[in-house]
Design a protein around this motif. Sequence first.
Motif, PDB file in Angstrom:
ATOM      1  N   ASP A  51      -0.006  11.126  -8.187  1.00 42.48           N
ATOM      2  CA  ASP A  51      -0.788  11.836  -7.705  1.00 42.48           C
ATOM      3  C   ASP A  51      -1.393  11.075  -6.132  1.00 42.48           C
ATOM      4  O   ASP A  51      -0.650   9.958  -6.040  1.00 42.48           O
ATOM      5  CB  ASP A  51      -2.500  11.971  -8.217  1.00 42.48           C
ATOM      6  N   ASN A  52      -2.137  11.488  -5.346  1.00 46.94           N
ATOM      7  CA  ASN A  52      -2.608  10.931  -4.268  1.00 46.94           C
ATOM      8  C   ASN A  52      -2.869   9.337  -4.213  1.00 46.94           C
ATOM      9  O   ASN A  52      -2.205   8.815  -3.538  1.00 46.94           O
ATOM     10  CB  ASN A  52      -3.484  11.598  -3.384  1.00 46.94           C
ATOM     11  N   GLN A  53      -3.680   9.216  -4.845  1.00 49.17           N
ATOM     12  CA  GLN A  53      -4.174   7.681  -5.203  1.00 49.17           C
ATOM     13  C   GLN A  53      -3.145   6.863  -5.807  1.00 49.17           C
ATOM     14  O   GLN A  53      -2.658   5.736  -5.242  1.00 49.17           O
ATOM     15  CB  GLN A  53      -5.429   7.537  -6.188  1.00 49.17           C
ATOM     16  N   GLY A  54      -2.104   7.554  -6.522  1.00 49.24           N
ATOM     17  CA  GLY A  54      -0.748   6.756  -6.994  1.00 49.24           C
ATOM     18  C   GLY A  54      -0.106   6.549  -5.986  1.00 49.24           C
ATOM     19  O   GLY A  54       0.541   5.347  -6.141  1.00 49.24           O
ATOM     20  N   PHE A  55       0.055   7.275  -5.189  1.00 45.92           N
ATOM     21  CA  PHE A  55       1.147   7.120  -3.879  1.00 45.92           C
ATOM     22  C   PHE A  55       0.507   6.023  -3.107  1.00 45.92           C
ATOM     23  O   PHE A  55       1.558   4.902  -2.609  1.00 45.92           O
ATOM     24  CB  PHE A  55       1.194   8.513  -3.051  1.00 45.92           C
ATOM     25  N   PHE A  56      -0.721   5.884  -2.835  1.00 46.71           N
ATOM     26  CA  PHE A  56      -1.204   4.498  -2.029  1.00 46.71           C
ATOM     27  C   PHE A  56      -1.346   3.368  -2.881  1.00 46.71           C
ATOM     28  O   PHE A  56      -0.755   2.537  -2.361  1.00 46.71           O
ATOM     29  CB  PHE A  56      -2.573   5.131  -1.562  1.00 46.71           C
ATOM     30  N   ASN A  57      -1.216   3.483  -3.999  1.00 42.09           N
ATOM     31  CA  ASN A  57      -1.209   2.273  -4.877  1.00 42.09           C
ATOM     32  C   ASN A  57       0.256   1.867  -4.847  1.00 42.09           C
ATOM     33  O   ASN A  57       0.392   0.676  -4.877  1.00 42.09           O
ATOM     34  CB  ASN A  57      -1.597   2.504  -6.598  1.00 42.09           C
ATOM     35  N   LEU A  58       1.551   2.733  -5.027  1.00 37.97           N
ATOM     36  CA  LEU A  58       2.638   2.398  -4.991  1.00 37.97           C
ATOM     37  C   LEU A  58       2.863   1.801  -3.607  1.00 37.97           C
ATOM     38  O   LEU A  58       3.465   0.610  -3.490  1.00 37.97           O
ATOM     39  CB  LEU A  58       3.654   3.740  -4.952  1.00 37.97           C
ATOM     40  N   LEU A  59       2.552   2.051  -2.549  1.00 40.82           N
ATOM     41  CA  LEU A  59       2.495   1.617  -1.145  1.00 40.82           C
ATOM     42  C   LEU A  59       2.166   0.272  -1.288  1.00 40.82           C
ATOM     43  O   LEU A  59       2.834  -0.818  -0.806  1.00 40.82           O
ATOM     44  CB  LEU A  59       1.595   2.385  -0.035  1.00 40.82           C
ATOM     45  N   LYS A  60       0.752  -0.131  -1.973  1.00 40.90           N
ATOM     46  CA  LYS A  60       0.451  -1.380  -1.838  1.00 40.90           C
ATOM     47  C   LYS A  60       1.140  -2.287  -2.642  1.00 40.90           C
ATOM     48  O   LYS A  60       1.345  -3.426  -2.144  1.00 40.90           O
ATOM     49  CB  LYS A  60      -1.255  -1.492  -2.361  1.00 40.90           C
TER      50      LYS A  60
END
Length: 173
Positions: free
Chosen positions: A10-19
């Motif tokens: 999901d959107n939050q998961g994508f940003f978590n992956l970036l981090k």
Amino acid sequence: YYDFAGNELDNQGFFNLLKDSGINYVRIRVWNNPYDADGNGYGGGNNDLDKAIKMGQWATKAGMRVLIDFHYSDFWADPGKQQAPKAWANVSSEEKADVVYSYTVESLEALVNAGVDVGMVQVGNETNNGIAGESGWSDSMLNVFKKGCEAVHAVKNTNNEDTDILAVLHFAN
């Protein structure tokens, strides 16, 4: 988006992956009003302030800082075109810097108040030849840069003296 194991994010998961992949900053472009009269995006980037807030919240929640890139336009701003937004069509060159100041302060306060960890603000995008409809390295153009940077520092100083928000200018090439 998918993680390295092929799981949909999901959107939050994508940003978590970036981090988790070592990213520490996210650059988010902001156009004033990138939509036509029917609400359709122009296609040159459809991030308005509301979308920037949402993405900024995801980035912040993931533990990254945010660079806000104000285009000060409704459409793409690059060395070949630096059009003022529709709402500023009748704003004189003399008034433009004050309008940029107000827009920048109001937008940054909305971002910060929404919990976005703004670390840098880009005053204009690819501003080699102009910004917000001003060009030619005129006093009006330079005043837009000055007032945009002053707005960044004003928000920094009124929200938290420990907050570190840098004002940056962006030139292409």
